[in-house]
Design a protein around this motif. Sequence first.
Motif, PDB file in Angstrom:
ATOM      1  N   ALA A  75       0.827  -1.209   0.000  1.00  0.00           N
ATOM      2  CA  ALA A  75       0.000   0.000   0.000  1.00  0.00           C
ATOM      3  C   ALA A  75       0.860   1.257   0.000  1.00  0.00           C
ATOM      4  CB  ALA A  75      -0.932  -0.009   1.217  1.00  0.00           C
ATOM      5  N   LEU A  76       1.934   1.249   0.778  1.00  0.00           N
ATOM      6  CA  LEU A  76       2.845   2.397   0.802  1.00  0.00           C
ATOM      7  C   LEU A  76       3.489   2.614  -0.562  1.00  0.00           C
ATOM      8  CD1 LEU A  76       4.598   1.956   4.270  1.00  0.00           C
ATOM      9  CD2 LEU A  76       3.053   3.802   3.592  1.00  0.00           C
ATOM     10  N   SER A  77       3.789   1.525  -1.248  1.00  0.00           N
ATOM     11  CA  SER A  77       4.379   1.648  -2.588  1.00  0.00           C
ATOM     12  C   SER A  77       3.397   2.295  -3.559  1.00  0.00           C
ATOM     13  CB  SER A  77       4.801   0.261  -3.101  1.00  0.00           C
ATOM     14  OG  SER A  77       5.811  -0.289  -2.275  1.00  0.00           O
ATOM     15  N   LEU A  78       2.133   1.926  -3.467  1.00  0.00           N
ATOM     16  CA  LEU A  78       1.116   2.558  -4.315  1.00  0.00           C
ATOM     17  C   LEU A  78       0.946   4.036  -3.965  1.00  0.00           C
ATOM     18  CD1 LEU A  78      -1.612  -0.243  -4.417  1.00  0.00           C
ATOM     19  CD2 LEU A  78      -0.311   0.617  -6.372  1.00  0.00           C
ATOM     20  N   LEU A  79       0.947   4.334  -2.660  1.00  0.00           N
ATOM     21  CA  LEU A  79       0.759   5.715  -2.226  1.00  0.00           C
ATOM     22  C   LEU A  79       1.959   6.598  -2.562  1.00  0.00           C
ATOM     23  CD1 LEU A  79      -0.875   5.076   1.264  1.00  0.00           C
ATOM     24  CD2 LEU A  79      -2.010   5.903  -0.816  1.00  0.00           C
ATOM     25  N   ALA A  80       3.137   5.999  -2.715  1.00  0.00           N
ATOM     26  CA  ALA A  80       4.337   6.780  -3.028  1.00  0.00           C
ATOM     27  C   ALA A  80       4.455   7.109  -4.515  1.00  0.00           C
ATOM     28  CB  ALA A  80       5.586   6.012  -2.571  1.00  0.00           C
ATOM     29  N   LEU A  81       3.672   6.452  -5.354  1.00  0.00           N
ATOM     30  CA  LEU A  81       3.776   6.685  -6.799  1.00  0.00           C
ATOM     31  C   LEU A  81       3.519   8.138  -7.192  1.00  0.00           C
ATOM     32  CD1 LEU A  81       2.105   3.445  -8.235  1.00  0.00           C
ATOM     33  CD2 LEU A  81       4.543   4.044  -8.218  1.00  0.00           C
ATOM     34  N   PRO A  82       2.488   8.819  -6.671  1.00  0.00           N
ATOM     35  CA  PRO A  82       2.292  10.234  -7.049  1.00  0.00           C
ATOM     36  C   PRO A  82       3.505  11.105  -6.759  1.00  0.00           C
ATOM     37  CG  PRO A  82       0.343   9.392  -5.948  1.00  0.00           C
ATOM     38  CD  PRO A  82       1.388   8.334  -5.812  1.00  0.00           C
ATOM     39  N   ALA A  83       4.157  10.875  -5.618  1.00  0.00           N
ATOM     40  CA  ALA A  83       5.349  11.664  -5.296  1.00  0.00           C
ATOM     41  C   ALA A  83       6.445  11.425  -6.329  1.00  0.00           C
ATOM     42  CB  ALA A  83       5.848  11.310  -3.889  1.00  0.00           C
ATOM     43  N   GLY A  84       6.594  10.174  -6.757  1.00  0.00           N
ATOM     44  CA  GLY A  84       7.605   9.863  -7.763  1.00  0.00           C
ATOM     45  C   GLY A  84       7.333  10.546  -9.083  1.00  0.00           C
ATOM     46  N   PHE A  85       6.074  10.507  -9.534  1.00  0.00           N
ATOM     47  CA  PHE A  85       5.728  11.154 -10.802  1.00  0.00           C
ATOM     48  C   PHE A  85       5.891  12.677 -10.713  1.00  0.00           C
ATOM     49  CE2 PHE A  85       3.365   7.145 -11.564  1.00  0.00           C
ATOM     50  CZ  PHE A  85       3.884   6.842 -12.806  1.00  0.00           C
ATOM     51  N   LEU A  86       5.546  13.254  -9.574  1.00  0.00           N
ATOM     52  CA  LEU A  86       5.667  14.706  -9.424  1.00  0.00           C
ATOM     53  C   LEU A  86       7.133  15.146  -9.363  1.00  0.00           C
ATOM     54  CD1 LEU A  86       2.777  15.401  -6.891  1.00  0.00           C
ATOM     55  CD2 LEU A  86       2.863  16.045  -9.314  1.00  0.00           C
ATOM     56  N   TYR A 222      -0.028   1.461 -20.547  1.00  0.00           N
ATOM     57  CA  TYR A 222      -0.497   2.775 -20.995  1.00  0.00           C
ATOM     58  C   TYR A 222      -0.669   3.724 -19.815  1.00  0.00           C
ATOM     59  CZ  TYR A 222      -3.098   6.442 -23.316  1.00  0.00           C
ATOM     60  OH  TYR A 222      -3.496   7.663 -23.799  1.00  0.00           O
ATOM     61  N   SER A 223      -1.097   3.213 -18.676  1.00  0.00           N
ATOM     62  CA  SER A 223      -1.247   4.075 -17.490  1.00  0.00           C
ATOM     63  C   SER A 223       0.086   4.678 -17.090  1.00  0.00           C
ATOM     64  CB  SER A 223      -1.827   3.265 -16.327  1.00  0.00           C
ATOM     65  OG  SER A 223      -3.124   2.809 -16.622  1.00  0.00           O
ATOM     66  N   HIS A 224       1.142   3.869 -17.129  1.00  0.00           N
ATOM     67  CA  HIS A 224       2.483   4.368 -16.813  1.00  0.00           C
ATOM     68  C   HIS A 224       2.889   5.461 -17.806  1.00  0.00           C
ATOM     69  CE1 HIS A 224       6.878   3.170 -15.607  1.00  0.00           C
ATOM     70  NE2 HIS A 224       6.613   4.438 -15.409  1.00  0.00           N
ATOM     71  N   TYR A 225       2.663   5.186 -19.073  1.00  0.00           N
ATOM     72  CA  TYR A 225       3.004   6.143 -20.136  1.00  0.00           C
ATOM     73  C   TYR A 225       2.182   7.425 -20.007  1.00  0.00           C
ATOM     74  CZ  TYR A 225       3.177   7.985 -24.942  1.00  0.00           C
ATOM     75  OH  TYR A 225       3.305   8.789 -26.045  1.00  0.00           O
ATOM     76  N   TRP A 226       0.863   7.307 -19.743  1.00  0.00           N
ATOM     77  CA  TRP A 226      -0.019   8.471 -19.638  1.00  0.00           C
ATOM     78  C   TRP A 226       0.371   9.344 -18.453  1.00  0.00           C
ATOM     79  CZ3 TRP A 226      -3.393  10.635 -16.169  1.00  0.00           C
ATOM     80  CH2 TRP A 226      -4.303  11.576 -16.662  1.00  0.00           C
ATOM     81  N   LEU A 227       0.700   8.739 -17.338  1.00  0.00           N
ATOM     82  CA  LEU A 227       1.081   9.507 -16.146  1.00  0.00           C
ATOM     83  C   LEU A 227       2.380  10.277 -16.378  1.00  0.00           C
ATOM     84  CD1 LEU A 227       0.185   6.890 -13.397  1.00  0.00           C
ATOM     85  CD2 LEU A 227      -0.894   9.132 -13.716  1.00  0.00           C
ATOM     86  N   LEU A 228       3.305   9.705 -17.103  1.00  0.00           N
ATOM     87  CA  LEU A 228       4.554  10.418 -17.403  1.00  0.00           C
ATOM     88  C   LEU A 228       4.291  11.639 -18.276  1.00  0.00           C
ATOM     89  CD1 LEU A 228       6.974   7.415 -18.041  1.00  0.00           C
ATOM     90  CD2 LEU A 228       7.040   9.010 -16.110  1.00  0.00           C
ATOM     91  N   LEU A 229       3.357  11.517 -19.203  1.00  0.00           N
ATOM     92  CA  LEU A 229       3.048  12.644 -20.081  1.00  0.00           C
ATOM     93  C   LEU A 229       2.231  13.714 -19.368  1.00  0.00           C
ATOM     94  CD1 LEU A 229       2.139  10.895 -23.461  1.00  0.00           C
ATOM     95  CD2 LEU A 229       4.234  12.131 -22.920  1.00  0.00           C
ATOM     96  N   ASN A 230       1.232  13.312 -18.590  1.00  0.00           N
ATOM     97  CA  ASN A 230       0.262  14.249 -18.052  1.00  0.00           C
ATOM     98  C   ASN A 230       0.530  14.682 -16.615  1.00  0.00           C
ATOM     99  OD1 ASN A 230      -2.099  14.396 -20.193  1.00  0.00           O
ATOM    100  ND2 ASN A 230      -1.412  12.270 -20.111  1.00  0.00           N
ATOM    101  N   VAL A 231       1.272  13.928 -15.862  1.00  0.00           N
ATOM    102  CA  VAL A 231       1.599  14.298 -14.486  1.00  0.00           C
ATOM    103  C   VAL A 231       3.050  14.756 -14.383  1.00  0.00           C
ATOM    104  CG1 VAL A 231       1.753  13.507 -12.088  1.00  0.00           C
ATOM    105  CG2 VAL A 231      -0.154  12.760 -13.538  1.00  0.00           C
ATOM    106  N   SER A 232       3.950  13.971 -14.989  1.00  0.00           N
ATOM    107  CA  SER A 232       5.374  14.325 -14.908  1.00  0.00           C
ATOM    108  C   SER A 232       5.765  15.411 -15.900  1.00  0.00           C
ATOM    109  CB  SER A 232       6.229  13.076 -15.134  1.00  0.00           C
ATOM    110  OG  SER A 232       5.949  12.101 -14.156  1.00  0.00           O
ATOM    111  N   GLY A 233       4.937  15.627 -16.914  1.00  0.00           N
ATOM    112  CA  GLY A 233       5.181  16.727 -17.829  1.00  0.00           C
ATOM    113  C   GLY A 233       6.160  16.445 -18.949  1.00  0.00           C
ATOM    114  N   PHE A 234       6.352  15.181 -19.331  1.00  0.00           N
ATOM    115  CA  PHE A 234       7.226  14.880 -20.467  1.00  0.00           C
ATOM    116  C   PHE A 234       6.576  15.397 -21.746  1.00  0.00           C
ATOM    117  CE2 PHE A 234       8.980  12.079 -17.344  1.00  0.00           C
ATOM    118  CZ  PHE A 234      10.322  11.958 -17.681  1.00  0.00           C
ATOM    119  N   LYS A 235       7.390  15.992 -22.612  1.00  0.00           N
ATOM    120  CA  LYS A 235       6.855  16.682 -23.784  1.00  0.00           C
ATOM    121  C   LYS A 235       6.715  15.789 -25.005  1.00  0.00           C
ATOM    122  CE  LYS A 235       6.691  20.531 -21.524  1.00  0.00           C
ATOM    123  NZ  LYS A 235       5.384  21.047 -21.073  1.00  0.00           N
ATOM    124  N   ASN A 236       7.464  14.706 -25.085  1.00  0.00           N
ATOM    125  CA  ASN A 236       7.379  13.861 -26.274  1.00  0.00           C
ATOM    126  C   ASN A 236       7.359  12.394 -25.882  1.00  0.00           C
ATOM    127  OD1 ASN A 236      10.322  12.862 -26.334  1.00  0.00           O
ATOM    128  ND2 ASN A 236      10.562  15.091 -26.281  1.00  0.00           N
TER     129      ASN A 236
END
Length: 371
Positions: A75-86, A222-236
Motif C-alpha cells: 500500500a505504501l508503494s502505491l501511495l508513493a507513486l504520485p510523489a515519484g511522478f511529481l 499505458y497508465s504508466h506512459y499516460w502519467l509520465l506525459l500528463n503528471v510528470s510533464g514529459f513533452k514527447n
Amino acid sequence: LMPTPWPREPTGQPRPAFPRSTPTEPMEPTEPMEPARSAPRGGEALLRELEVLVQDVVRTSSWWERHGVDCAILALSLLALPAGFLCLRWENALVFASGITILGVCHYTLTVKGSHLATHGALTESKRWSKIWLLFFVEVCTAFTAEHATHGHIKMHHAYTNVVGLGDSSTWRLPCLNRYVYMFLAPFLLPIATPLVAVERLRKVELGTALRTLALISLGLYSHYWLLLNVSGFKNPSSALGCMFLTRSLLAHPYLHVNIFQHIGLPMFSRDNKPRRIHMMSLGVLNLARLPVLDWAFGHSIISCHVEHHLFPRLSDNMCLKVKPVVSQFLREKQLPYNEDSYLARFQLFLRRYEEFMVQAPPITELVGLQ
C-alpha cells in the motif's frame, strides 16, 4: 550422506556432499507427477515435525503479522507513486533522480514482491481476493500472464525444485552470452522481454483469457506512459518511453542475479530419483544475507528466507522471517543443510564459474540412502 568436499561452501551449516554426479541433458517439462515412492518415510516424518513447529508460530500470530505487514508495504508503494511522478517535473537533477528512484523501487515492490505473494495466495485468505490481486500484480503491474506465472512458478519451480528439466531454473540460462554480457547487460532486456514473452504465451490459452490478459497488460503499460506525459510533464513520447524503461530496469540486475544465485550451483536431481521434499529444499535452496532495499522490494521470501519459503510457500514474507529461527534451528539439529551466503560472494562465484553453472549441463546429484 558420504562426506566429500564441496567446491564452495556458503557461510553457515557445512553442506553434505554426494558420492556421484553425472552430466545429463535437460528433459522437456511435463505435468507434475507423484514423488518417487522409493524414498524412506523418514523425510516425511521430519517435514511433519517441522510443520507442527511452524504451525504453532503461525497460530499464535496476529493478522497484522500474517498479512498486514506485507499489505502495508504494498500500500505504501502505491501511495508513493504520485510523489515519484511529481518529482520528475522538476529540473533539479537531485529531485529528478529521487523521482526515478521512487518509481523504480515502487515498481519492483509491486511487480516482484506483490506478484510473488499474490501467486502464492499469501496476501489474503480469501480465494476471490487472491484472484483479484493475482491479476492486478501480475498482469497490470508486471505485464505478464497470471496463468503462466502460476504454472511456471507453483506447478514447476516449487513442485520440482532443482529437478533437471522441470524446476531447475534453466529458463534463466542463456548459454549464447558470455559471463560479462549476461551479468551486466542482459538484465536491461527484462523490461522489454517480459511483455513480449507474455504475448507469445497467449497462444496457449483460451481466447477469453488471452483478451483479458492483453487488456490488463495494455492498461498497466499505458497508465504508466499516460502519467509520465500528463503528471510528470514529459513533452514527447520518446522521453516518456525512455523514462519507463529506466524505472522498470532500476533493480533488474539484482532481480536476475537473485533468481540464479539461490538455486543454480546447488545440487540438482533427476525426476525419477529425487529425494523427499525436506531434503530437496534444504539441499537445493539458498538464503542470501539480508539487504534492506532488496528485502523491501523483493521480499524476505525471495532474499533472506528462501529456504523457509520453499518449505512453506503460502506464508507471507513477514511470516517467513518470523519462522526463520525455528526452521534454521530444526534443520541444524537434524544435521540437514541450511545454505546461506552473501550476494557479493555468490556474484563472485558465478563470475568465476560461469561456464560450469550457466552454460554446461548441470550434473545430477545422487544422495545415498535418501532416494
